[in-house]
Design a protein around this motif. Structure first.
Motif, PDB file in Angstrom:
ATOM      1  N   ALA A  74      47.757 161.397  38.998  1.00 42.98           N
ATOM      2  CA  ALA A  74      47.330 160.604  40.156  1.00 42.98           C
ATOM      3  C   ALA A  74      48.404 160.741  41.221  1.00 42.98           C
ATOM      4  O   ALA A  74      49.553 161.070  40.914  1.00 42.98           O
ATOM      5  CB  ALA A  74      47.162 159.140  39.768  1.00 42.98           C
ATOM      6  N   VAL A  75      48.016 160.504  42.471  1.00 43.00           N
ATOM      7  CA  VAL A  75      49.006 160.585  43.541  1.00 43.00           C
ATOM      8  C   VAL A  75      48.985 159.314  44.388  1.00 43.00           C
ATOM      9  O   VAL A  75      48.007 158.572  44.396  1.00 43.00           O
ATOM     10  CB  VAL A  75      48.746 161.804  44.472  1.00 43.00           C
ATOM     11  N   GLY A  76      50.097 159.088  45.096  1.00 45.81           N
ATOM     12  CA  GLY A  76      50.152 158.002  46.073  1.00 45.81           C
ATOM     13  C   GLY A  76      50.949 156.811  45.601  1.00 45.81           C
ATOM     14  O   GLY A  76      51.395 156.752  44.453  1.00 45.81           O
ATOM     15  N   GLY A  77      51.102 155.864  46.526  1.00 47.26           N
ATOM     16  CA  GLY A  77      51.848 154.647  46.232  1.00 47.26           C
ATOM     17  C   GLY A  77      52.362 154.053  47.518  1.00 47.26           C
ATOM     18  O   GLY A  77      52.421 154.740  48.547  1.00 47.26           O
ATOM     19  N   GLU A  90      47.769 162.228  49.273  1.00 46.58           N
ATOM     20  CA  GLU A  90      46.388 162.684  49.055  1.00 46.58           C
ATOM     21  C   GLU A  90      46.138 164.063  49.648  1.00 46.58           C
ATOM     22  O   GLU A  90      45.238 164.782  49.209  1.00 46.58           O
ATOM     23  CB  GLU A  90      45.393 161.690  49.671  1.00 46.58           C
ATOM     24  N   LEU A  93      46.290 166.737  47.072  1.00 49.00           N
ATOM     25  CA  LEU A  93      45.056 166.818  46.270  1.00 49.00           C
ATOM     26  C   LEU A  93      43.953 167.552  47.040  1.00 49.00           C
ATOM     27  O   LEU A  93      43.276 168.432  46.502  1.00 49.00           O
ATOM     28  CB  LEU A  93      44.601 165.378  46.039  1.00 49.00           C
ATOM     29  N   LEU A 263      38.011 151.348  35.020  1.00 47.17           N
ATOM     30  CA  LEU A 263      38.499 152.521  35.740  1.00 47.17           C
ATOM     31  C   LEU A 263      39.409 153.379  34.858  1.00 47.17           C
ATOM     32  O   LEU A 263      39.515 154.584  35.037  1.00 47.17           O
ATOM     33  CB  LEU A 263      39.291 152.010  36.955  1.00 47.17           C
ATOM     34  N   HIS A 288      40.870 157.266  38.394  1.00 47.80           N
ATOM     35  CA  HIS A 288      41.742 156.217  38.938  1.00 47.80           C
ATOM     36  C   HIS A 288      42.898 156.790  39.755  1.00 47.80           C
ATOM     37  O   HIS A 288      43.209 157.978  39.684  1.00 47.80           O
ATOM     38  CB  HIS A 288      42.266 155.323  37.821  1.00 47.80           C
ATOM     39  N   GLY A 289      43.554 155.901  40.505  1.00 45.54           N
ATOM     40  CA  GLY A 289      44.709 156.279  41.300  1.00 45.54           C
ATOM     41  C   GLY A 289      46.010 156.021  40.558  1.00 45.54           C
ATOM     42  O   GLY A 289      46.034 155.963  39.313  1.00 45.54           O
ATOM     43  N   SER A 290      47.085 155.849  41.328  1.00 45.51           N
ATOM     44  CA  SER A 290      48.422 155.782  40.733  1.00 45.51           C
ATOM     45  C   SER A 290      48.790 154.372  40.268  1.00 45.51           C
ATOM     46  O   SER A 290      49.868 154.174  39.700  1.00 45.51           O
ATOM     47  CB  SER A 290      49.451 156.281  41.746  1.00 45.51           C
ATOM     48  N   ALA A 291      47.914 153.400  40.505  1.00 43.71           N
ATOM     49  CA  ALA A 291      48.063 152.027  40.009  1.00 43.71           C
ATOM     50  C   ALA A 291      49.488 151.491  40.123  1.00 43.71           C
ATOM     51  O   ALA A 291      50.133 151.166  39.128  1.00 43.71           O
ATOM     52  CB  ALA A 291      47.585 151.952  38.549  1.00 43.71           C
ATOM     53  N   PRO A 292      50.002 151.362  41.368  1.00 40.79           N
ATOM     54  CA  PRO A 292      51.384 150.897  41.531  1.00 40.79           C
ATOM     55  C   PRO A 292      51.629 149.515  40.926  1.00 40.79           C
ATOM     56  O   PRO A 292      52.752 149.208  40.509  1.00 40.79           O
ATOM     57  CB  PRO A 292      51.588 150.875  43.049  1.00 40.79           C
ATOM     58  N   ASP A 293      50.570 148.708  40.845  1.00 42.98           N
ATOM     59  CA  ASP A 293      50.751 147.339  40.314  1.00 42.98           C
ATOM     60  C   ASP A 293      51.147 147.322  38.834  1.00 42.98           C
ATOM     61  O   ASP A 293      51.694 146.334  38.352  1.00 42.98           O
ATOM     62  CB  ASP A 293      49.476 146.494  40.540  1.00 42.98           C
ATOM     63  N   ILE A 294      50.875 148.393  38.109  1.00 41.08           N
ATOM     64  CA  ILE A 294      51.222 148.391  36.680  1.00 41.08           C
ATOM     65  C   ILE A 294      52.176 149.539  36.306  1.00 41.08           C
ATOM     66  O   ILE A 294      52.496 149.722  35.136  1.00 41.08           O
ATOM     67  CB  ILE A 294      49.964 148.457  35.771  1.00 41.08           C
ATOM     68  N   ASN A 301      46.116 152.600  30.823  1.00 35.44           N
ATOM     69  CA  ASN A 301      45.209 153.146  29.815  1.00 35.44           C
ATOM     70  C   ASN A 301      45.190 154.675  29.971  1.00 35.44           C
ATOM     71  O   ASN A 301      44.786 155.180  31.022  1.00 35.44           O
ATOM     72  CB  ASN A 301      43.809 152.563  30.063  1.00 35.44           C
ATOM     73  N   ASP A 342      43.713 146.633  30.256  1.00 30.38           N
ATOM     74  CA  ASP A 342      42.521 146.665  31.116  1.00 30.38           C
ATOM     75  C   ASP A 342      41.230 146.527  30.321  1.00 30.38           C
ATOM     76  O   ASP A 342      40.177 146.266  30.901  1.00 30.38           O
ATOM     77  CB  ASP A 342      42.480 147.989  31.914  1.00 30.38           C
TER      78      ASP A 342
HETATM   79  P1  NAD Z   1      43.977 152.525  41.542  1.00 31.90           P
HETATM   80  O1  NAD Z   1      42.905 153.299  40.862  1.00 31.90           O
HETATM   81  O2  NAD Z   1      45.341 153.113  41.478  1.00 31.90           O
HETATM   82  O3  NAD Z   1      44.039 151.048  40.929  1.00 31.90           O
HETATM   83  C1  NAD Z   1      42.975 150.118  41.042  1.00 31.90           C
HETATM   84  C2  NAD Z   1      43.135 149.025  39.951  1.00 31.90           C
HETATM   85  O4  NAD Z   1      42.806 149.581  38.683  1.00 31.90           O
HETATM   86  C3  NAD Z   1      44.574 148.524  39.829  1.00 31.90           C
HETATM   87  O5  NAD Z   1      44.551 147.155  39.525  1.00 31.90           O
HETATM   88  C4  NAD Z   1      45.126 149.304  38.656  1.00 31.90           C
HETATM   89  O6  NAD Z   1      46.150 148.622  37.951  1.00 31.90           O
HETATM   90  C5  NAD Z   1      43.893 149.505  37.780  1.00 31.90           C
HETATM   91  N1  NAD Z   1      43.970 150.782  37.050  1.00 31.90           N
HETATM   92  C6  NAD Z   1      43.823 152.020  37.564  1.00 31.90           C
HETATM   93  N2  NAD Z   1      43.988 152.933  36.611  1.00 31.90           N
HETATM   94  C7  NAD Z   1      44.261 152.279  35.474  1.00 31.90           C
HETATM   95  C8  NAD Z   1      44.541 152.688  34.134  1.00 31.90           C
HETATM   96  N3  NAD Z   1      44.590 153.971  33.787  1.00 31.90           N
HETATM   97  N4  NAD Z   1      44.799 151.741  33.211  1.00 31.90           N
HETATM   98  C9  NAD Z   1      44.758 150.437  33.538  1.00 31.90           C
HETATM   99  N5  NAD Z   1      44.491 149.984  34.780  1.00 31.90           N
HETATM  100  C10 NAD Z   1      44.244 150.898  35.743  1.00 31.90           C
HETATM  101  O7  NAD Z   1      43.512 152.346  43.058  1.00 31.90           O
HETATM  102  P2  NAD Z   1      44.303 151.681  44.281  1.00 31.90           P
HETATM  103  O8  NAD Z   1      45.121 150.523  43.807  1.00 31.90           O
HETATM  104  O9  NAD Z   1      43.299 151.490  45.327  1.00 31.90           O
HETATM  105  O10 NAD Z   1      45.299 152.819  44.805  1.00 31.90           O
HETATM  106  C11 NAD Z   1      46.662 152.928  44.409  1.00 31.90           C
HETATM  107  C12 NAD Z   1      47.220 154.239  44.954  1.00 31.90           C
HETATM  108  O11 NAD Z   1      46.526 155.342  44.330  1.00 31.90           O
HETATM  109  C13 NAD Z   1      47.018 154.429  46.452  1.00 31.90           C
HETATM  110  O12 NAD Z   1      48.165 155.049  46.970  1.00 31.90           O
HETATM  111  C14 NAD Z   1      45.805 155.337  46.549  1.00 31.90           C
HETATM  112  O13 NAD Z   1      45.822 156.089  47.739  1.00 31.90           O
HETATM  113  C15 NAD Z   1      46.013 156.210  45.342  1.00 31.90           C
HETATM  114  N6  NAD Z   1      44.780 156.818  44.795  1.00 31.90           N
HETATM  115  C16 NAD Z   1      44.919 158.054  44.264  1.00 31.90           C
HETATM  116  C17 NAD Z   1      43.833 158.645  43.666  1.00 31.90           C
HETATM  117  C18 NAD Z   1      44.041 159.988  43.016  1.00 31.90           C
HETATM  118  O14 NAD Z   1      45.165 160.388  42.796  1.00 31.90           O
HETATM  119  N7  NAD Z   1      42.986 160.692  42.663  1.00 31.90           N
HETATM  120  C19 NAD Z   1      42.604 157.987  43.581  1.00 31.90           C
HETATM  121  C20 NAD Z   1      42.504 156.697  44.100  1.00 31.90           C
HETATM  122  C21 NAD Z   1      43.610 156.117  44.710  1.00 31.90           C
END
Ligand code: NAD
Length: 369
Positions: A74-77, A90, A93, A263, A288-294, A301, A342
């Protein structure tokens, strides 16, 4: 024959955490199945920007063009949110998708029985669901010209985007869908809005042409995309493979994905034209993205990323049996109650870590031998 080659681009945030579990499975294949992959690793996204001032170095792009498959995390943050658009994570990607010409985006919506209660739909509607949405990824309204915001010469403005598809663009994504159907339940449903859009009429005609001339053995049906959205929530199990354009595919694949719960469970593949060795250009990545919150907490997962590797086994390496082995191992650990945070239901329980989930899947793979 040469070992299958993989370029791993783990990226940012939880990307490296979930990819670490995929690497353990790749190592398991070498040790337990005599199946060795030539694996190289490189940077993409924010970490590439930190190292090189660009989200995808030219050398990395060149490597991606040469390997059998790219696995992306995944990328970003938030650290990169203020960057100029041209160097945002992005963009790395998007450059990979564009220069590898990955025109067919495969988004499976598969509901593991153990997680059927996670869906917002009733268990009986989603349990056992296994559909595949093929979205055209490199053309259509997101790319068509003219586009822009202009003066409308009446004191206001006009926003313009153009839906544009050529015969070749439609036929090649249709072929991807028919090929997939042959490896599944042999049914394709094509979705457009031929009732109100000329590009939809052409879409329907060209998909039909490919069907009649090249895949008469596969069952083809057509559906207006708005009805398709309704049918996806009414009775999703009626579908096997759905093929649709970039815009409708964007919406329909997200809606279908949510039928299945978290996700953290959703893989994807993006495929291009076949290379000299017959394998399609390919990139596999979790939705899914880079999920900075976790990030850094061991909460991610890894299943979406591991299922993306399983898709590589099936669609790049023609190892459908091994893909099924990985998917069955995941099904087993979920049925045994293993859950990352999750996947915790309302009744609670103790979640396992990213590595804990990897351990459980490896144990199930051992047991499959
Ligand atoms: P996200 O998919 O990173 O997270 C959304 C929610 O889902 C968060 O609460 C996260 O903790 C949870 N989540 C995501 N993947 C998980 C996993 N594998 N296990 C458990 N929980 C998971 O989307 P976002 O928060 O909107 O974006 C965060 C960053 O990721 C941003 O910088 C965005 O631009 C980037 N992004 C990248 C991609 C990619 O690389 N393909 C796709 C979407 C978003």
């Amino acid at each position: 024959m040469a070992n299958p080659s993989l370029l791993i681009l783990a990226g940012d945030g939880i990307g490296p955490e979930v990819m670490a579990e995929v690497k353990r499975i790749i190592a398991w294949y070498g040790a337990k199945r005599g199946l060795t992959f030539d694996v190289s690793e490189d940077l993409v996204g924010g970490c590439a920007y930190d190292a090189h001032g660009t989200p995808l170095h030219d050398d990395t792009m060149a490597k991606a063009q040469l390997v059998d498959a790219v696995l992306l995390g995944a990328v970003g943050g938030p650290k990169y949110d203020g960057l100029d658009f041209s160097v945002k994570p992005e963009r790395g990607l998007l450059r990979l998708r564009k220069e590898m010409d990955l025109f067919a985006n495969l988004r499976p919506a598969q509901c593991f029985d153990a997680l059927a209660d996670f869906s917002s739909l009733k268990r009986e509607i989603v349990a056992g669901l296994d559909i595949m949405i093929v979205r055209e990824l490199t053309s259509g309204v997101y790319f068509g010209e003219p586009r822009g915001i202009f003066d409308d010469n009446e004191g206001g403005r006009v926003g313009i985007n153009t839906q544009r598809y050529t015969t070749n663009e439609i036929r090649r994504v249709a072929r991807s869908a028919f090929e997939l159907a042959r490896k599944r339940n042999n049914r394709v449903c094509s979705m457009e809005k031929a009732n109100v859009m000329e590009s939809g009429i052409l879409w329907r005609e060209e998909v039909t042409w490919v069907h009649v001339n090249e895949y008469p053995d596969v069952q083809l049906s057509h559906m207006y995309a708005d009805n398709g959205a309704m049918q996806l929530v009414r009775n999703p199990k009626q579908f096997d493979v759905i093929v649709t354009d970039n815009l409708f595919g964007d919406l329909l694949s997200d809606a279908a994905a949510m039928l299945t719960g978290s996700l953290g469970m959703l893989p994807s593949a993006s495929l291009g034209v076949p290379m000299a060795n017959g394998r399609p250009k390919a990139m596999y990545e979790p939705v899914h993205g880079s999920a900075p919150d976790i990030t850094g907490k061991g909460l991610a997962n890894p299943i979406a990323c591991i299922l993306s590797f399983a898709m590589a086994l099936r669609y790049s390496f023609d190892m459908g049996d091994e893909a099924t082995r990985v998917e069955t191992a995941i099904e087993t650990v979920l049925a045994n109650g293993a859950r990352t945070a999750d996947l915790m239901g309302p009744d609670g329980g103790t979640p396992i870590s990213t590595t804990g989930m990897g351990d459980a899947i490896l144990a199930a793979l051992d047991a499959s031998l």
